[in-house]
Design a protein around this motif. Structure first.
Motif, PDB file in Angstrom:
ATOM      1  N   ARG A 247       0.805  -1.214   0.000  1.00 53.82           N
ATOM      2  CA  ARG A 247       0.000   0.000   0.000  1.00 53.82           C
ATOM      3  C   ARG A 247       0.847   1.277   0.000  1.00 53.82           C
ATOM      4  O   ARG A 247       0.317   2.379  -0.084  1.00 53.82           O
ATOM      5  CB  ARG A 247      -0.916   0.027   1.227  1.00 53.82           C
TER       6      ARG A 247
ATOM      7  N   PRO B 264       2.733   4.450  -0.909  1.00 58.53           N
ATOM      8  CA  PRO B 264       2.676   5.324  -2.091  1.00 58.53           C
ATOM      9  C   PRO B 264       4.017   5.432  -2.806  1.00 58.53           C
ATOM     10  O   PRO B 264       4.084   5.896  -3.945  1.00 58.53           O
ATOM     11  CB  PRO B 264       2.245   6.673  -1.508  1.00 58.53           C
ATOM     12  N   TYR B 265       5.095   4.997  -2.150  1.00 64.08           N
ATOM     13  CA  TYR B 265       6.424   5.058  -2.766  1.00 64.08           C
ATOM     14  C   TYR B 265       6.747   3.801  -3.564  1.00 64.08           C
ATOM     15  O   TYR B 265       7.774   3.760  -4.251  1.00 64.08           O
ATOM     16  CB  TYR B 265       7.506   5.251  -1.693  1.00 64.08           C
TER      17      TYR B 265
ATOM     18  N   ALA C  48       4.144   9.641  -5.097  1.00 64.29           N
ATOM     19  CA  ALA C  48       3.598   9.331  -3.778  1.00 64.29           C
ATOM     20  C   ALA C  48       2.293  10.090  -3.545  1.00 64.29           C
ATOM     21  O   ALA C  48       1.321   9.538  -3.022  1.00 64.29           O
ATOM     22  CB  ALA C  48       4.615   9.680  -2.696  1.00 64.29           C
TER      23      ALA C  48
ATOM     24  N   ASN D 213      -0.474   8.424  -5.712  1.00 66.74           N
ATOM     25  CA  ASN D 213      -0.985   7.172  -5.164  1.00 66.74           C
ATOM     26  C   ASN D 213      -1.733   7.371  -3.854  1.00 66.74           C
ATOM     27  O   ASN D 213      -2.637   6.598  -3.531  1.00 66.74           O
ATOM     28  CB  ASN D 213       0.168   6.180  -4.969  1.00 66.74           C
ATOM     29  N   THR D 214      -1.379   8.407  -3.113  1.00 69.92           N
ATOM     30  CA  THR D 214      -2.129   8.723  -1.903  1.00 69.92           C
ATOM     31  C   THR D 214      -3.544   9.164  -2.245  1.00 69.92           C
ATOM     32  O   THR D 214      -4.517   8.778  -1.584  1.00 69.92           O
ATOM     33  CB  THR D 214      -1.416   9.822  -1.099  1.00 69.92           C
TER      34      THR D 214
ATOM     35  N   SER E 128      -5.495   6.124  -3.281  1.00 64.93           N
ATOM     36  CA  SER E 128      -5.679   5.204  -2.142  1.00 64.93           C
ATOM     37  C   SER E 128      -6.009   3.782  -2.600  1.00 64.93           C
ATOM     38  O   SER E 128      -7.133   3.303  -2.420  1.00 64.93           O
ATOM     39  CB  SER E 128      -6.759   5.723  -1.190  1.00 64.93           C
TER      40      SER E 128
END
Length: 278
Positions: free
Chosen positions: A32, A34-35, A103, A106-107, A110
């Motif tokens: 999960r 984000p990186y 990042a 992708n955050t 979610s």
């Protein structure tokens, strides 16, 4: 990556289901993260470049390896210093721009992890769909960067410093271009609605094709020799030499459709001329 459940059906490939459960086991936080996408992109790129680094090293002493080079008569393979400089430039751009931006991306998305693995058929179809979609989006973006002068100067010109590209140079671009291409890949997987396993395989194949396109070798076992729909290193090498042809990254259908497909004659290496004379 979108959460899915019933859409993957009741029958799952035992191998894929076992693999997915093994990957998920205790690795939820990593998957999960984000990186993860940017880290995966950078690390796989460097690892997949390793065989071509070996070829470039052998090229200075082995005539057979030099004969595989597309520009066999234009000079020696890239040196260790050139590889090193390229590596640190790409790493710096990832650390300063690509990691933070992806990042955030992708955050906002979610992503969630489904409990079920895809079937083998769904895995293949999702990967093929992602490759075709990314190829189209890349063609549009690449063509636009070449046609709009300020986009070319500010974003794309840095990549064309390599008139004779080599494997690691596939990501030796401006920070803006690196970020845009990674976002195109992530968006392609999101639009297709990929399972995380399918997305990971898509990114792996995508990276390999990009590395092979820039490797500078027309190898006997290259993918474009096995799949005629792929352009491969000769196709992209022609783009670096002429810059007004061959805009698609992997497949050739868009260039055929828009009349930008070209096959450039390969110059005869000086060693071959000597052999012919003898």
């Amino acid at each position: 990556m979108i959460e899915t459940s019933a859409e993957y059906g009741e029958a799952h490939a035992p191998v894929l289901q076992g693999l997915w459960e093994y990957v998920r086991m205790g690795q939820e936080d990593v998957l999960r993260s984000p990186y993860l996408p940017a880290s995966f992109a950078f690390l796989t790129h460097v690892l997949l470049c390793a065989p071509f680094f070996v070829l470039d090293a052998l090229g200075s002493v082995c005539q057979r390896v030099r004969s595989w080079r597309i520009s066999a008569g234009s000079g020696p393979p890239p040196s260790l210093r050139r590889w090193s400089e390229c590596f640190w430039k790409v790493l710096y751009k990832y650390m300063t721009v690509v990691f933070p931006a992806t990042a955030l991306y992708n955050t906002l998305l979610s992503p969630k992890l489904p409990a079920d693995a895809p079937t083998c058929w769904q895995l293949c179809m999702e990967v093929v769909a992602c490759l075709l979609l990314f190829d189209m989006l890349f063609f549009i973006w690449h063509y636009t960067m070449h046609r709009v002068s300020w986009l070319y100067r500010s974003i794309h010109q840095m990549h064309h410093q390599h008139h004779t590209p080599f494997a690691l140079a596939a990501q030796d671009s401006s920070s803006a271009e690196l970020l845009s291409l990674l976002l195109l890949a992530l968006s392609s997987a999101w639009m297709v609605g990929c399972h995380p396993l399918s997305e990971a395989l898509f990114h792996l194949i995508n990276t390999w094709l990009a590395v092979e396109d820039h490797c500078g070798y027309n190898l006997p076992w290259a993918l474009h020799r096995l799949l005629p729909c792929l352009g491969g290193a000769p196709h992209h090498h022609a783009h670096h030499r002429v810059q007004t042809v061959n805009y698609a990254p992997f497949f050739t259908h868009w260039d055929h459709l828009f009349g930008t497909y070209r096959v450039l004659p390969e110059p005869i290496a000086r060693e071959h001329v000597i052999l012919l004379i003898l």
